[in-house]
Design an enzyme around this catalytic site. Structure first.
Site, PDB file in Angstrom:
ATOM      1  N   GLU A 212      -3.023   8.646   1.259  1.00 41.63           N
ATOM      2  CA  GLU A 212      -2.457   8.593   2.598  1.00 41.63           C
ATOM      3  C   GLU A 212      -1.839   9.883   3.084  1.00 41.63           C
ATOM      4  O   GLU A 212      -1.147   9.900   4.083  1.00 41.63           O
ATOM      5  CB  GLU A 212      -1.455   7.446   2.674  1.00 41.63           C
ATOM      6  CG  GLU A 212      -2.154   6.122   2.386  1.00 41.63           C
ATOM      7  CD  GLU A 212      -1.273   4.926   2.636  1.00 41.63           C
ATOM      8  OE1 GLU A 212      -0.130   4.942   2.184  1.00 41.63           O
ATOM      9  OE2 GLU A 212      -1.747   3.988   3.290  1.00 41.63           O
TER      10      GLU A 212
ATOM     11  N   HIS B 278       8.459  -1.957   7.053  1.00 36.09           N
ATOM     12  CA  HIS B 278       7.191  -2.401   7.630  1.00 36.09           C
ATOM     13  C   HIS B 278       7.318  -2.795   9.088  1.00 36.09           C
ATOM     14  O   HIS B 278       6.441  -3.461   9.625  1.00 36.09           O
ATOM     15  CB  HIS B 278       6.646  -3.600   6.849  1.00 36.09           C
ATOM     16  CG  HIS B 278       6.104  -3.232   5.503  1.00 36.09           C
ATOM     17  ND1 HIS B 278       6.909  -2.873   4.465  1.00 36.09           N
ATOM     18  CD2 HIS B 278       4.830  -3.147   5.046  1.00 36.09           C
ATOM     19  CE1 HIS B 278       6.167  -2.601   3.400  1.00 36.09           C
ATOM     20  NE2 HIS B 278       4.898  -2.745   3.727  1.00 36.09           N
TER      21      HIS B 278
END
Ligand SMILES: Cc1ncc(C[n+]2csc(CCOP(=O)(O)OP(=O)(O)O)c2C)c(N)n1
Ligand SMILES: [Mg+2]
Lengths: 409, 309
Positions: B60, B112
């Protein structure tokens, strides 16, 4: 072989890629003396010398205050860039880190445009917006220098991905320092390069230090090329002071990339003579160490070889030096006569003009307003005419290793 | 017009643009065999093959799944995608779209559930898009794909099932063009992404009291359609900016700054902002509700700028 996709895989048919191979490591670090065309050999010598003289002149201009910011010199490492790039084809790509003057020159960029860039001139190859660390030359397939350690490695994989998508047999070279192998980006990049069979050759310029930190203090594994084994990437180390050895290693790696679409990691052992950048006094290493490394100067070694094996004379090499110095002075004159960037150019080159942007919103924003030009191709100038090449080989004569090139300054 | 969910609209946009231009390809986690973590890329692998719909490892620094995880790729986005054109004096283009869910989700806590639009909108060289309806999502994604600049395309996972009318014929919506989501004359509510839905709910409550709120959705934060905001504020004289991001140095202050400068003579009250609480997103339902802008808080702010109690 990797396990084939299970037959009940919902999209088994869509998987058009061949299965990834398991790579075998290469055995050793051969240095072969491949044969070379005599004129080509001289051209390589000239390129290394041009880089050396270019950067020596840059150092002077830096001290005079004509060049600002960071100036990372490649002096001592020339054989890596020149040797590697000499094995590429005109349609291949390269991407490199901030110590990038040598790659641009080896890939044929005009030293006038590069020096103008260093001095922040509008005629510079990146229009005075990049400076020393950002020599982009897109028409030459050169994606330039990146100022973020390890930051361009994912981009190299991206270039490789693009090559695979288009299905051509091009190759991308990616140069970086020994410091970059400790960055996460290095590991992500090697993994996907092997996973997706990307035609990229990764070249570590191991000059033993990342700024003031030696690899002994930075890397748990001292043979940096061994890191490739974690990803099943073919690997090899090479004496980066020997341009013939570099050419041989790169020839093999580029061939593998072109024909088999497989990446390679090459560790070129080299040395930078100067500080990390112009502001580095280099207190982390001894004078003796630097001097002993200079004894294997790549230009000196290759010059000696040209005289011993290719029957060139010291006078031939001196003539090249003279010509290269004249070319540098021409670049200095060009730069002095070049304009500074106009202030209007501040807002240019941020965005690409696009029919998909609402023009009323764009007009309110100076960067969007300036996005009126299409992608710019750097200025090109009539090429420098080098002095006539030396005539056919004269009778062999014993050569003394007294080439003026590569002497410690 | 077809009734589509935002998920279907986004999927259509991808499919149409990939059909139109063979250079368009997708890299991402779970975009292929898994059909997309949020099923936006459903069916694309089968149609376009693995080189154009590529499942990536969780690598990532260069790729991402949701904008919560885009922080690992910030260097690629901010130092590379946004700057290569400039540093190269215009030689390089970066025709790329980073798309995925962003903003608050439901009870997934601090790591999140957060909005980073203000971060990306801060960066010259990027385009930042935040659609609130299925039609906008499709039309803007098509423009984003065709545009040759790096585009940050932030979707909202709670809106993926939102239904709306989407034209059946070929269309696209220019980046940087705002939209009036509800017309009104009394107060301007500027909002984007899910805040548009919240603001429309508030406008309904206000309408019951006889207050007609105008809901202005800029749709793109960079470049910004400031004219559509100014026109509305000049009409209403009152402005509330609603955002799910944090108040501190949030994008709403950019709008407040422009409005006070350009509409000073029309303003009858200071510009107010309704934002998320300046804390990390909590997990508990009650706290989550307190964290996010709710219609009641928007109504309250509207009352304040209207000097009603
Ligand atoms: C991401 C990042 N971290 C730190 C720096 C600062 N920095 C510039 S060069 C350098 C050393 C890199 O050494 P190496 O990779 O060995 O290359 P060399 O300079 O020796 O050629 C560092 C730490 C940077 N430019 N980018
Ligand atoms: Mg180093």
């Amino acid at each position: 072989m990797r396990e084939p996709a299970p037959h009940n895989h919902p999209h088994g048919n869509a998987l058009t890629l061949p299965q990834a191979k398991r790579y075998k490591p290469l055995s050793d670090t051969r240095t072969e003396s491949g044969t070379m065309d005599r004129n080509q050999a001289l051209a390589l010598y000239r390129q290394m010398l041009l880089i050396r003289r270019f950067e020596e002149r840059c150092a002077q201009l830096y001290v005079e205050g004509k060049i600002g910011g960071f100036l990372h010199l490649y002096i001592g490492q020339e054989a890596v860039g020149v040797g590697a790039i000499s094995q590429t084809r005109a349609d291949d790509y390269l991407i490199a880190y901030y110590r990038d003057h040598g790659y641009a020159l080896a890939r044929g960029a005009d030293p006038r445009l590069l020096l103008a860039e260093l001095c922040g001139k509008f005629t510079g190859i990146s229009r005075g917006k990049g400076g020393s660390m950002h020599f982009y030359d897109i028409p030459a397939g050169n994606f330039g220098g990146d100022g973020i350690v390890g930051g361009h490695l994912p981009l190299a994989a991206g270039i490789g991905y693009g090559i695979r998508m288009r299905g051509t047999d091009q190759v991308c070279l990616c140069f970086f320092g020994d410091g970059a192998v400790n960055e996460g980006a290095f590991h992500e990049t090697l993994n996907v390069s092997a996973l997706w069979d990307l035609p990229v050759v990764y070249i570590i310029e191991n000059n033993r230090y990342g700024m003031g930190t030696s690899i002994d203090r930075a890397s748990s594994v001292k043979d940096l090329y061994q890191r490739a084994s974690a990803y099943g990437v073919p690997r090899r180390e090479v004496n980066g002071m020997d341009i013939v050895a570099v050419r041989s290693a790169l020839g093999e790696a580029i061939d593998r990339a072109r024909k088999e679409k497989r990446p390679t990691l090459i560790e070129a052992e080299t040395y930078r003579y100067r500080g990390h950048s112009m502001s580095d006094p280099g207190k982390y290493r001894t004078k003796e160490e630097v001097e002993s490394m200079m004894k294997s100067d790549p230009i000196l070694l290759f010059g000696r070889r040209l005289m011993e094996q290719e029957r060139f004379t010291q006078a031939d090499l001196d003539a090249i030096d003279k010509d290269v110095l004249a070319q540098m002075e021409d670049a200095v004159t060009f730069t002095e006569q070049s304009p500074d960037p106009p202030v209007e150019s501040l807002y240019e080159d941020v965005y690409v003009r696009s029919p998909y942007i609402h023009m009323k919103a764009a007009e309110k924003d100076p960067a969007w307003r300036a996005a009126i030009r299409e992608d710019r191709v750097p200025a090109s100038l009539p090429p420098w005419k080098p002095a006539a090449p030396p005539p056919a080989a004269p009778a062999a004569q014993p050569a003394e290793a007294t080439a003026s090139a590569g002497k410690a300054k | 017009m077809a009734q589509l969910t935002m998920r279907e609209a986004l999927n259509q946009a991808l499919k149409e643009e990939m059909t139109r231009d063979p250079n368009v390809f997708i890299l991402g986690e779970e975009v292929g065999a898994y059909q997309g973590a949020y099923k936006i890329t459903q069916g694309l692998l089968a149609q376009f093959g693995e080189w154009r719909v590529r499942d990536t490892p969780i690598a990532e620094e260069a790729m991402m799944m949701t904008f919560n995880f885009s922080l690992l790729a910030l260097d690629m986005i901010v130092n590379h995608a946004a700057k290569y054109r400039y540093m190269s004096g215009g030689q390089i283009r970066c025709p790329m779209v980073m798309r995925g869910p962003s903003g608050a989700a439901t009870q997934v806590a601090a790591q999140h559930s957060q909005g980073f639009e203000s971060w990306y909108a801060h960066i010259p060289g990027l385009v930042v898009v935040m659609p609130s309806t299925p039609k906008d999502a499709k039309g803007l994604l098509k423009s984003a794909i065709r545009d040759d600049n790096p585009v940050i395309f932030m979707e909202n996972e709670i809106l993926y099932n939102l239904k709306g009318e989407v034209p059946e014929e070929e269309f696209h919506i220019p980046l940087g063009l705002g939209d009036i989501k509800r017309a009104g004359k009394d107060v301007t509510l500027v909002a984007w992404s899910r805040s548009v839905i919240t603001s429309l709910a508030a406008a309904k409550t206000l309408a019951d009291e006889g207050v007609e709120a105008e809901v202005v959705d800029p749709r793109t934060l960079r470049p910004l359609d400031e004219d559509i905001i100014f026109e509305s504020v000049r009409k209403t004289g009152r402005c509330v900016v609603v955002e799910e991001g944090w108040r501190y140095a949030g994008f709403g202050s950019e709008i407040a700054d422009r409005v006070q400068r350009e509409c000073f003579d029309s303003l009858d009250a200071p510009v107010l902002r309704v934002t998320a609480a300046d804390v990390p997103m909590p997990y508990a339902k009650t706290l989550e509700k307190a964290y996010l802008p709710q219609p009641e808080r928007i109504v309250e702010a509207a009352h304040q700028v209207l000097y009603r109690s």
